[in-house]
Design an enzyme around this catalytic site. Structure first.
Site, PDB file in Angstrom:
ATOM      1  N   GLU A   1     -30.740 -75.850  11.928  1.00  0.00           N
ATOM      2  CA  GLU A   1     -29.431 -76.197  11.843  1.00  0.00           C
ATOM      3  C   GLU A   1     -28.934 -77.086  13.055  1.00  0.00           C
ATOM      4  OE1 GLU A   1     -26.139 -73.578  12.790  1.00  0.00           O
ATOM      5  OE2 GLU A   1     -27.600 -71.799  12.606  1.00  0.00           O
TER       6      GLU A   1
ATOM      7  N   LYS B   1     -24.612 -61.287  16.319  1.00  0.00           N
ATOM      8  CA  LYS B   1     -23.886 -60.971  17.385  1.00  0.00           C
ATOM      9  C   LYS B   1     -23.194 -59.660  17.194  1.00  0.00           C
ATOM     10  CE  LYS B   1     -24.286 -65.135  20.410  1.00  0.00           C
ATOM     11  NZ  LYS B   1     -24.165 -66.287  19.621  1.00  0.00           N
TER      12      LYS B   1
END
Ligand code: PSU
Ligand code: MN
Length: 305
Positions: free
Chosen positions: A25, A160
């Site tokens: 990406e 995260k």
């Protein structure tokens, strides 16, 4: 082939001859890391894919074209422009294409473009998910919906804990997305190896990953698969330090009224700012680690097709 899609000659040859290809990406380049480490990392990730026997295809929107496979100049351009490049999620592609402008692809749009090009495996750092407080904000990343509807394997280091990891897993369960732990029974939390939440299945080799992905294809499922690969022990961070930085980042985010698509980039940048160089180094190492597993899995998958 789709009229907006450009596949680089190297990637096209690899796909046409059944060689393994791994998608990468570009939001991680433009929005995820500071220049010039972002560009250096993007090149290192591509090199890691090659060293493990596959061809890298970094994905982005350049001048309104969907690109699978970028030149070094294009990667340099995205890295230098940083947050001036539009963060391109699913809903942004029509505007970017019609207007002929650049976009950094998130997990969502990288999956979309990889699938259009015929690429099955994609390596990144972390995915988006259900944000903390989503029960009132409804802030849930489009990445989860894409995993539910696009047949690409995403190899990441978990998510995260800026996110609500428990709710993220619930959402993926509802949507029928298999969550695999690579060499672990526990969902990794990006900077740390453990989150306290279990994964659906533990897998210990690229061959097993390829077999599961192939089985998913063979029964005609439309969705993808999430592989979570823990950061190598030697690069993992102290949980207390990272939790404190995330707490602070979340407080500043709500104090400043940041919302919508700016939330994730704001939180990511804040955490890097608060933890200094250490989290950036960890971030780079975990992406390289994911690239290796993704490339090895692409090699195994190419043997079966
Ligand atoms: N989480 C990270 N690093 C990232 C991202 C998320 O730890 O770089 C990026 C990815 O491109 C991901 C996107 O697809 O943010 C999710 O954004 P949002 O939460 O706005 O859907
Ligand atoms: Mn969001």
């Amino acid at each position: 082939m789709n009229k907006y899609l450009d596949i680089s000659p190297e990637v096209k040859t690899a796909l046409d001859t059944g060689k393994p290809v791994v998608a990468l990406e570009s939001t991680i380049i433009s929005h995820g890391m500071p220049y010039p480490r972002n560009v250096e990392t993007a090149f290192l990730v591509e090199q890691t894919i090659r060293n493990n026997g596959a061809v890298p295809a970094t994905i982005a929107v350049i001048g309104g074209r969907l690109k699978a496979g970028l030149s070094h100049d294009e990667i340099e351009h995205l890295g230098k422009a940083g947050r001036n490049v539009a963060k391109a999620s699913r809903r942004d592609l029509p505007a970017l294409l019609a207007r002929g402008i650049d976009g950094a692809t998130t997990v969502t749009t990288t999956m979309i473009i990889a699938h259009m090009a015929g690429i099955k495996i994609f390596a990144t750092g972390g995915i988006g998910g259900v944000h903390r407080g989503a029960e009132t904000t409804m802030d849930i990343s489009a990445d989860l919906e894409e995993l539910a509807q696009t047949p690409v394997m995403v190899v990441c280091a978990g998510a995260k804990s800026i996110l609500d990891l428990g709710l993220t897993l619930e959402y993926l369960e509802t949507k029928g997305v298999p969550v695999i732990g690579y060499g672990t029974d526990e969902l990794p939390a990006f900077y740390t190896r453990k989150s306290g939440f279990g994964v659906d299945y533990r897998v210990d080799s690229p061959k097993e990953l390829a077999d599961m992905f192939q089985a998913q294809r063979d029964i005609g499922y439309v969705g993808g698969m999430l592989v979570t690969n823990p950061i190598p022990e030697e690069y993992s961070m102290d949980k207390a330090i990272i939790d404190e930085a995330i707490g602070q980042a979340l407080r500043e985010c709500s104090e400043q009224g940041v919302h919508g698509k700016d939330t994730t980039p704001f939180l990511l940048a804040k955490v890097v700012e608060l933890t200094g160089g250490e989290s950036l180094e960890s971030n780079i190492k975990l992406v390289l680690n994911n690239a290796e597993i993704a490339a090895k899995t692409a090699v195994e998958l190419s043997k079966q097709n």
